[in-house]
Design a protein around this motif. Structure first.
Motif, PDB file in Angstrom:
ATOM      1  N   MET A 193       0.835  -1.207   0.000  1.00 59.98           N
ATOM      2  CA  MET A 193       0.000   0.000   0.000  1.00 59.98           C
ATOM      3  C   MET A 193       0.865   1.250   0.000  1.00 59.98           C
ATOM      4  O   MET A 193       1.771   1.398   0.827  1.00 59.98           O
ATOM      5  CB  MET A 193      -0.936   0.030   1.208  1.00 59.98           C
ATOM      6  N   GLU A 194       0.603   2.152  -0.941  1.00 62.48           N
ATOM      7  CA  GLU A 194       1.249   3.465  -0.990  1.00 62.48           C
ATOM      8  C   GLU A 194       0.210   4.513  -0.606  1.00 62.48           C
ATOM      9  O   GLU A 194      -0.965   4.385  -0.960  1.00 62.48           O
ATOM     10  CB  GLU A 194       1.742   3.783  -2.391  1.00 62.48           C
ATOM     11  N   THR A 195       0.642   5.549   0.096  1.00 60.29           N
ATOM     12  CA  THR A 195      -0.287   6.627   0.460  1.00 60.29           C
ATOM     13  C   THR A 195       0.287   7.982   0.045  1.00 60.29           C
ATOM     14  O   THR A 195       1.501   8.204   0.087  1.00 60.29           O
ATOM     15  CB  THR A 195      -0.566   6.640   1.970  1.00 60.29           C
ATOM     16  N   TYR A 196      -0.618   8.873  -0.356  1.00 63.65           N
ATOM     17  CA  TYR A 196      -0.262  10.225  -0.786  1.00 63.65           C
ATOM     18  C   TYR A 196      -1.361  11.184  -0.342  1.00 63.65           C
ATOM     19  O   TYR A 196      -2.443  10.761   0.063  1.00 63.65           O
ATOM     20  CB  TYR A 196      -0.143  10.299  -2.316  1.00 63.65           C
ATOM     21  N   THR A 197      -1.078  12.474  -0.434  1.00 63.23           N
ATOM     22  CA  THR A 197      -2.115  13.496  -0.258  1.00 63.23           C
ATOM     23  C   THR A 197      -2.065  14.419  -1.455  1.00 63.23           C
ATOM     24  O   THR A 197      -0.991  14.684  -2.017  1.00 63.23           O
ATOM     25  CB  THR A 197      -1.905  14.320   1.026  1.00 63.23           C
ATOM     26  N   ALA A 198      -3.243  14.923  -1.840  1.00 61.89           N
ATOM     27  CA  ALA A 198      -3.313  15.819  -2.989  1.00 61.89           C
ATOM     28  C   ALA A 198      -4.664  16.523  -2.982  1.00 61.89           C
ATOM     29  O   ALA A 198      -5.621  16.066  -2.347  1.00 61.89           O
ATOM     30  CB  ALA A 198      -3.130  15.045  -4.296  1.00 61.89           C
ATOM     31  N   ALA A 199      -4.729  17.632  -3.684  1.00 62.16           N
ATOM     32  CA  ALA A 199      -5.989  18.356  -3.843  1.00 62.16           C
ATOM     33  C   ALA A 199      -6.656  18.017  -5.168  1.00 62.16           C
ATOM     34  O   ALA A 199      -7.844  18.274  -5.360  1.00 62.16           O
ATOM     35  CB  ALA A 199      -5.747  19.863  -3.749  1.00 62.16           C
ATOM     36  N   SER A 200      -5.887  17.450  -6.086  1.00 63.32           N
ATOM     37  CA  SER A 200      -6.406  17.095  -7.403  1.00 63.32           C
ATOM     38  C   SER A 200      -5.839  15.738  -7.804  1.00 63.32           C
ATOM     39  O   SER A 200      -4.626  15.545  -7.785  1.00 63.32           O
ATOM     40  CB  SER A 200      -6.019  18.158  -8.434  1.00 63.32           C
ATOM     41  N   ILE A 201      -6.721  14.822  -8.149  1.00 57.53           N
ATOM     42  CA  ILE A 201      -6.304  13.457  -8.482  1.00 57.53           C
ATOM     43  C   ILE A 201      -6.918  13.047  -9.814  1.00 57.53           C
ATOM     44  O   ILE A 201      -8.126  13.210 -10.009  1.00 57.53           O
ATOM     45  CB  ILE A 201      -6.759  12.452  -7.391  1.00 57.53           C
ATOM     46  N   GLU A 202      -6.090  12.536 -10.714  1.00 57.17           N
ATOM     47  CA  GLU A 202      -6.556  12.018 -12.002  1.00 57.17           C
ATOM     48  C   GLU A 202      -6.163  10.545 -12.101  1.00 57.17           C
ATOM     49  O   GLU A 202      -4.984  10.205 -11.990  1.00 57.17           O
ATOM     50  CB  GLU A 202      -5.935  12.786 -13.164  1.00 57.17           C
ATOM     51  N   ILE A 203      -7.143   9.697 -12.293  1.00 58.36           N
ATOM     52  CA  ILE A 203      -6.889   8.262 -12.430  1.00 58.36           C
ATOM     53  C   ILE A 203      -7.372   7.829 -13.802  1.00 58.36           C
ATOM     54  O   ILE A 203      -8.535   8.052 -14.165  1.00 58.36           O
ATOM     55  CB  ILE A 203      -7.627   7.452 -11.348  1.00 58.36           C
ATOM     56  N   ARG A 204      -6.485   7.223 -14.571  1.00 59.11           N
ATOM     57  CA  ARG A 204      -6.850   6.768 -15.920  1.00 59.11           C
ATOM     58  C   ARG A 204      -6.523   5.286 -16.080  1.00 59.11           C
ATOM     59  O   ARG A 204      -5.476   4.816 -15.643  1.00 59.11           O
ATOM     60  CB  ARG A 204      -6.104   7.581 -16.979  1.00 59.11           C
ATOM     61  N   SER A 205      -7.444   4.575 -16.714  1.00 59.63           N
ATOM     62  CA  SER A 205      -7.316   3.135 -16.904  1.00 59.63           C
ATOM     63  C   SER A 205      -7.402   2.789 -18.385  1.00 59.63           C
ATOM     64  O   SER A 205      -8.006   3.520 -19.179  1.00 59.63           O
ATOM     65  CB  SER A 205      -8.434   2.404 -16.146  1.00 59.63           C
ATOM     66  N   ALA A 206      -6.811   1.648 -18.740  1.00 58.65           N
ATOM     67  CA  ALA A 206      -6.861   1.197 -20.130  1.00 58.65           C
ATOM     68  C   ALA A 206      -8.251   0.701 -20.511  1.00 58.65           C
ATOM     69  O   ALA A 206      -8.600   0.672 -21.697  1.00 58.65           O
ATOM     70  CB  ALA A 206      -5.837   0.091 -20.357  1.00 58.65           C
ATOM     71  N   LYS A 207      -9.051   0.308 -19.515  1.00 57.01           N
ATOM     72  CA  LYS A 207     -10.410  -0.153 -19.798  1.00 57.01           C
ATOM     73  C   LYS A 207     -11.326   0.254 -18.647  1.00 57.01           C
ATOM     74  O   LYS A 207     -10.852   0.614 -17.562  1.00 57.01           O
ATOM     75  CB  LYS A 207     -10.428  -1.665 -19.988  1.00 57.01           C
ATOM     76  N   PRO A 208     -12.636   0.242 -18.857  1.00 57.95           N
ATOM     77  CA  PRO A 208     -13.574   0.665 -17.809  1.00 57.95           C
ATOM     78  C   PRO A 208     -13.409  -0.146 -16.520  1.00 57.95           C
ATOM     79  O   PRO A 208     -13.211  -1.359 -16.564  1.00 57.95           O
ATOM     80  CB  PRO A 208     -14.946   0.417 -18.444  1.00 57.95           C
ATOM     81  N   GLN A 209     -13.489   0.560 -15.407  1.00 54.05           N
ATOM     82  CA  GLN A 209     -13.353  -0.067 -14.093  1.00 54.05           C
ATOM     83  C   GLN A 209     -14.550   0.317 -13.218  1.00 54.05           C
ATOM     84  O   GLN A 209     -15.125   1.405 -13.374  1.00 54.05           O
ATOM     85  CB  GLN A 209     -12.067   0.398 -13.406  1.00 54.05           C
ATOM     86  N   PRO A 210     -14.934  -0.547 -12.277  1.00 57.96           N
ATOM     87  CA  PRO A 210     -16.005  -0.185 -11.339  1.00 57.96           C
ATOM     88  C   PRO A 210     -15.571   0.990 -10.469  1.00 57.96           C
ATOM     89  O   PRO A 210     -14.406   1.096 -10.087  1.00 57.96           O
ATOM     90  CB  PRO A 210     -16.214  -1.460 -10.521  1.00 57.96           C
TER      91      PRO A 210
END
Length: 312
Positions: A236-253
């Motif tokens: 497990m990695e942890t971070y803090t941020a005010a803006s997060i962008e997550i992109r996947s190669a295919k649709p995810q739940p």
């Protein structure tokens, strides 16, 4: 709205308001088509200063979306399975006590997360956590509570990882193959397990957990470390941020505050600092308004007695 005894709830609120000389409230019930956002918006437009919401985390989220950015206070009267906002912020699960806390005047501004046109107060997620919700039946939740999520988790625990690109505050992207990414405004999960130990709902940031177990042994080690509140949690990695962008190669739940939203290839998450005014047991700043739990409970008992008498 998951309220076991709506008539008792109404009497409790009415009697509580009457003890403070407040007028009869406006009643707005949720519907299958509208979990609470439209009703809360209507209350704001009608000039409400305080909105009580009784239901699960999904209902609370809908109302949070409507109230974020306003000066209308939100009082949460938990009635669902999860009640994660209440759990994280120490809000009572007893309706009469919750009403009394709201009337006592304790207020706290907290951040909210934003995904598209929805706000969340607890957590957003992509991957395994959303799959777990999808795999958990409403019947099981009704009968055994949050433990039902264990069954939902087991259905997907052996699935393959996602292939993601994660950007935090515009910094160089992280290329990861995790099972799930959780973005939290608060830190506790179901059952009181604290995943994000440093999460603060009033720091203007969101906390991110990237979980990358590969097998059952990894899951076991990760879970044990979280339960023990170890300083280092494997996989497990942890971070803090005010803006997060997550992109996947295919649709995810994907999920927001325990409610599934449409699966997608991306998730853009931002924070609105101090956007929600919440009724809480103890103010942060004014010592003269320090919350007296015993006094509130005594007042709540009087309200309960009055409500029960009215029902006779």
């Amino acid at each position: 709205m998951k309220v076991p005894d709506l008539d008792l709830l109404r009497r409790t609120i009415v009697e509580g308001l009457a003890t403070k000389g407040w007028p009869e409230p406006m009643w707005l019930e949720t519907t299958p088509e509208d979990a609470g956002r439209g009703q809360a918006t209507k209350a704001v437009e009608a000039g409400a200063e305080l909105v009580f919401v009784s239901g699960g985390d999904g209902t609370v989220m809908a109302v949070v979306t409507a109230l974020a950015g306003t000066d209308v206070a939100l009082a949460v009267l938990p009635a669902g399975t999860g009640n994660l906002l209440a759990t994280n912020l120490g809000l009572s699960t007893d309706a009469a006590t919750g009403v009394q806390v709201a009337l006592d005047g304790g207020r706290r501004r907290i951040d909210v997360g934003v995904v598209e046109d929805q706000c969340f107060a607890v957590m957003a997620g992509m991957g395994f956590d959303a799959q777990m919700l999808e795999g958990t039946s409403e019947t099981a939740k009704k009968h055994i509570g949050w433990v039902a999520y264990v069954g939902g988790a087991l259905k997907y625990i052996r699935d393959k990882p996602m292939n993601l690109i994660i950007s935090l505050d515009g910094k160089p992207a992280l290329h990861r193959r995790p099972r799930t990414v959780i973005v939290g405004n608060v830190g506790r999960l179901q059952g009181g397990v604290r995943l994000l130990t440093e999460a603060d709902p009033a720091d203007g940031k969101l906390d991110i957990a990237i979980l990358s177990p590969r097998n059952l042994a990894h899951w076991a080690a990760l879970g044990w470390a979280v339960v023990r509140r170890s300083e280092r949690v494997p996989r497990m990695e942890t971070y803090t941020a005010a803006s997060i962008e997550i992109r996947s190669a295919k649709p995810q739940p994907r999920q927001l505050d325990g409610d599934l939203i449409e699966a997608g290839k991306s998730m853009s998450i931002s924070v609105r600092p101090g956007a929600l005014l919440l009724c809480v047991p103890q103010p942060d700043s004014d010592p003269d308004l320090a919350y007296d739990a015993s006094a509130a409970e005594r007042a709540a008992e009087e309200v309960r007695a009055a409500a029960e008498k009215a029902a006779e």
